[in-house]
Write an enzyme that holds these catalytic residues in place. Structure first.
Site, mmCIF file in Angstrom:
data_model
loop_
_atom_site.group_PDB
_atom_site.id
_atom_site.type_symbol
_atom_site.label_atom_id
_atom_site.label_comp_id
_atom_site.label_asym_id
_atom_site.label_seq_id
_atom_site.Cartn_x
_atom_site.Cartn_y
_atom_site.Cartn_z
ATOM 1 N N ASN A 17 3.991 11.380 -5.525
ATOM 2 C CA ASN A 17 4.363 11.802 -4.165
ATOM 3 C C ASN A 17 5.664 11.164 -3.710
ATOM 4 O O ASN A 17 6.013 10.069 -4.167
ATOM 5 C CB ASN A 17 3.318 11.347 -3.128
ATOM 6 C CG ASN A 17 1.926 11.809 -3.466
ATOM 7 O OD1 ASN A 17 1.745 12.844 -4.074
ATOM 8 N ND2 ASN A 17 0.940 11.018 -3.059
ATOM 9 N N LYS A 46 -0.436 7.719 -6.041
ATOM 10 C CA LYS A 46 -1.256 6.712 -6.735
ATOM 11 C C LYS A 46 -1.026 6.761 -8.248
ATOM 12 O O LYS A 46 -0.925 5.727 -8.910
ATOM 13 C CB LYS A 46 -2.729 6.911 -6.398
ATOM 14 C CG LYS A 46 -3.003 6.701 -4.906
ATOM 15 C CD LYS A 46 -4.453 6.730 -4.577
ATOM 16 C CE LYS A 46 -4.689 6.871 -3.072
ATOM 17 N NZ LYS A 46 -4.000 5.918 -2.224
ATOM 18 N N GLY A 47 -0.931 7.985 -8.789
ATOM 19 C CA GLY A 47 -0.720 8.105 -10.235
ATOM 20 C C GLY A 47 0.652 7.597 -10.644
ATOM 21 O O GLY A 47 0.785 6.845 -11.613
ATOM 22 N N ASN A 49 2.563 5.479 -9.077
ATOM 23 C CA ASN A 49 2.635 4.018 -8.912
ATOM 24 C C ASN A 49 1.955 3.307 -10.079
ATOM 25 O O ASN A 49 2.450 2.297 -10.591
ATOM 26 C CB ASN A 49 1.954 3.587 -7.606
ATOM 27 C CG ASN A 49 2.588 4.216 -6.378
ATOM 28 O OD1 ASN A 49 3.725 4.680 -6.433
ATOM 29 N ND2 ASN A 49 1.857 4.254 -5.272
ATOM 30 N N THR A 228 -11.958 -4.333 -5.857
ATOM 31 C CA THR A 228 -10.922 -5.153 -5.217
ATOM 32 C C THR A 228 -11.261 -5.272 -3.734
ATOM 33 O O THR A 228 -11.714 -4.316 -3.104
ATOM 34 C CB THR A 228 -9.521 -4.536 -5.409
ATOM 35 O OG1 THR A 228 -9.556 -3.169 -4.986
ATOM 36 C CG2 THR A 228 -9.081 -4.593 -6.867
ATOM 37 N N ASP A 254 3.696 -5.501 3.253
ATOM 38 C CA ASP A 254 3.336 -4.083 3.126
ATOM 39 C C ASP A 254 2.350 -3.942 1.965
ATOM 40 O O ASP A 254 2.714 -4.137 0.805
ATOM 41 C CB ASP A 254 4.617 -3.257 2.865
ATOM 42 C CG ASP A 254 4.329 -1.765 2.700
ATOM 43 O OD1 ASP A 254 3.170 -1.352 2.851
ATOM 44 O OD2 ASP A 254 5.292 -1.013 2.426
ATOM 45 N N ALA A 257 0.212 0.533 -2.060
ATOM 46 C CA ALA A 257 0.254 0.579 -3.534
ATOM 47 C C ALA A 257 -0.337 -0.657 -4.211
ATOM 48 O O ALA A 257 -0.332 -0.727 -5.447
ATOM 49 C CB ALA A 257 1.666 0.836 -4.061
ATOM 50 N N ALA A 258 -0.861 -1.623 -3.452
ATOM 51 C CA ALA A 258 -1.409 -2.834 -4.095
ATOM 52 C C ALA A 258 -2.540 -2.465 -5.066
ATOM 53 O O ALA A 258 -2.610 -2.994 -6.177
ATOM 54 C CB ALA A 258 -1.901 -3.810 -3.037
ATOM 55 N N GLY A 259 -3.397 -1.528 -4.655
ATOM 56 C CA GLY A 259 -4.501 -1.110 -5.534
ATOM 57 C C GLY A 259 -3.981 -0.408 -6.786
ATOM 58 O O GLY A 259 -4.518 -0.586 -7.886
ATOM 59 N N ASP A 260 -2.932 0.391 -6.624
ATOM 60 C CA ASP A 260 -2.352 1.104 -7.777
ATOM 61 C C ASP A 260 -1.721 0.105 -8.743
ATOM 62 O O ASP A 260 -1.841 0.234 -9.962
ATOM 63 C CB ASP A 260 -1.261 2.082 -7.316
ATOM 64 C CG ASP A 260 -1.733 2.995 -6.198
ATOM 65 O OD1 ASP A 260 -2.941 3.272 -6.139
ATOM 66 O OD2 ASP A 260 -0.893 3.399 -5.375
ATOM 67 N N GLY A 295 7.322 -0.645 0.440
ATOM 68 C CA GLY A 295 7.297 0.596 -0.328
ATOM 69 C C GLY A 295 6.296 0.577 -1.464
ATOM 70 O O GLY A 295 5.572 -0.405 -1.671
ATOM 71 N N SER A 299 8.091 -1.615 -4.886
ATOM 72 C CA SER A 299 7.521 -2.962 -4.710
ATOM 73 C C SER A 299 6.835 -3.488 -5.973
ATOM 74 O O SER A 299 6.226 -4.554 -5.950
ATOM 75 C CB SER A 299 6.508 -2.938 -3.552
ATOM 76 O OG SER A 299 5.365 -2.190 -3.926
HETATM 77 O O1 RIB Z 1 -1.772 4.074 -2.888
HETATM 78 C C1 RIB Z 1 -0.547 4.280 -2.250
HETATM 79 C C2 RIB Z 1 -0.110 5.696 -2.419
HETATM 80 O O2 RIB Z 1 -1.035 6.535 -1.781
HETATM 81 C C3 RIB Z 1 1.217 6.015 -1.782
HETATM 82 O O3 RIB Z 1 2.303 5.810 -2.641
HETATM 83 C C4 RIB Z 1 1.047 7.454 -1.318
HETATM 84 O O4 RIB Z 1 1.833 8.355 -2.015
HETATM 85 C C5 RIB Z 1 -0.421 7.763 -1.470
HETATM 86 O O5 RIB Z 1 -0.670 8.564 -2.537
#
Ligand code: RIB
Length: 310
Positions: A17, A46-47, A49, A228, A254, A257-260, A295, A299
Site C-alpha cells: 500500500n 503489511k505484506g 513491510n 506480540t 510511531d 509497521a512494528a508488527g510487520d 513511517g 522505519s
Molecule cells: O501494519 C502497518 C500497515 O498497515 C501500513 O503500512 C498500512 O499500509 C496498513 O496496511
C-alpha cells in the site's frame, strides 16, 4: 533448535500500500476536525513491510502480490526493488490501483489506520495455483491477511505441499474462522493482542491472558503460536512451554509497521540459520527500533542496527 536451516529463501505475500500519514497531537473525535501541517507519504502495506524487512535483515525475498498501473503502484514496486526484494512475480491489474492506507499518528505514537485494498484484493486462489512453481523455490512462506483470505489459504496449502516453513501474521484477523485444514499446516502464527483476542475469544491484555490464548491457538493446531503485546513484549508457546520475550525499551514516536517488522525479522533470522529463541529476540529488537522512526518501510532498521543490540 534450528528450524529452517541455512540459506532459506522467503516468499512474501500480502498487501502493498501507499500510506498517507498525518501526525498530530491527538486524534479527532467523531465529527471533529484536527488540523496538522505534518503530512507524509510512505511505502507500506503489511505484506510489503514484511517483505522489505526480511530482505533488509538478510533474507532472499521474492514477492508475490498484485499492483495496478497507477503512479503509486510504480513507486511501490520501485521501493521494494530498492530494498533488494525480487518483484518479478508481482502481477499487474491494469484496471486497478495500488492499495491505499490513510493513517493518523498521535503524540503517544499510537495509530489509526483505514485501508482500501485496490489491486491487493484481486489476487485469486486460481492465480496462486497458476504460479505454484514459485513455491518450489522457497523455504519460508511469510504471509499476512490484507488480501483475499482464500488466496492466503491456498498459498498455505501449496507451500505446505512443497515442504515450506509457513509463518502467518493474521493481520487483520480474518472475519471467518480458519478453514479446518489450515492451522495444522501453519508453523508459526503471530497475532498481536487484538488479533489473538479476536481469533481465540480470550481477551488478551497481558502475559497471563496471552498464555491462555497461546494454549488455545496450540489446541487449534498451530505449531508455534506467538503473541506480540506492544510495549509489554511478546510471548511464544514452544513445545509445551511458554517463553516470554521482554520488550526492548526505546523512545517510540510511531508504532506503524512494528508488527510487520517483527514478522519480517523473524523470517529473516530463521532463514539465515537462527533458532526460534534467537529469532524472537532479533524480531523484538527490530520491531522496537522501527517505532523510533516515522513511517512504515522508511522505519525498518538496518541489519547492522539490529545486530548492534542483539
Ligand atoms: O501494519 C502497518 C500497515 O498497515 C501500513 O503500512 C498500512 O499500509 C496498513 O496496511
Amino acid at each position: 533448535m534450528n528450524i529452517v536451516g541455512l540459506n532459506g529463501k522467503i516468499i512474501s505475500m500480502g498487501s502493498i500500500n501507499m500510506d498517507l500519514v498525518m501526525f498530530m497531537d491527538r486524534f479527532p473525535e467523531p465529527g471533529e476536525t484536527v488540523v496538522t501541517d505534518n503530512f507524509s507519504t510512505f511505502p507500506g502495506g503489511k505484506g510489503g513491510n514484511q517483505g522489505v524487512t526480511a530482505s533488509v535483515l538478510g533474507g532472499k525475498v521474492k514477492y508475490f502480490g498484485k499492483l495496478g498501473e497507477d503512479a503509486f503502484s510504480l513507486q511501490l514496486k520501485k521501493a521494494l526493488n530498492e530494498r533488494g526484494v525480487d518483484t518479478a512475480s508481482i502481477l499487474v491489474d491494469k484496471t486497478s490501483t495500488a492499495g491505499i492506507a490513510i493513517i493518523l499518528v498521535n503524540k503517544q505514537s499510537q495509530n489509526l489506520i483505514s485501508f482500501t485494498p485496490g489491486a491487493n484484493a484481486l489476487l485469486t486462489p486460481e492465480e496462486v495455483r497458476e504460479h505454484k512453481e514459485l513455491f518450489e523455490t522457497g523455504a519460508i512462506l511469510l504471509s499476512s491477511m490484507e488480501i483475499n483470505p482464500e488466496t492466503v489459504y491456498e498459498s498455505i496449502r501449496i507451500a505446505n505441499e512443497n515442504g515450506m516453513f509457513i509463518i502467518l501474521d493474521p493481520a487483520p484477523a480474518p472475519k471467518e474462522k480458519f478453514p479446518e485444514d489450515i492451522p495444522a499446516l501453519v508453523n508459526i502464527i503471530k497475532p498481536n493482542e487484538t488479533e489473538a483476542s479476536f481469533i481465540t475469544g480470550i481477551k488478551v491484555t497481558d502475559f497471563v491472558s496471552a498464555e491462555l490464548a497461546l494454549k488455545s491457538l496450540s489446541r487449534m493446531g498451530f505449531l508455534y503460536p506467538i503473541i506480540t503485546l506492544g510495549e509489554q513484549g511478546s510471548i511464544a508457546y514452544i513445545d509445551g512451554k511458554s517463553v516470554r520475550i521482554p520488550p526492548y525499551k526505546v523512545e517510540s514516536i510511531d508504532s506503524t509497521a512494528a508488527g510487520d517488522v517483527f514478522s519480517g525479522a523473524l523470517a529473516a533470522s530463521l532463514a539465515t540459520g537462527g533458532n526460534l529463541e534467537e529469532a524472537l529476540n532479533f524480531a523484538s529488537i527490530a520491531a522496537a527500533l522501527c517505532t523510533t522512526v516515522k513511517g512504515a518501510q522508511s522505519s525498518i532498521p538496518s541489519l547492522a542496527q539490529v545486530r548492534a543490540l542483539f
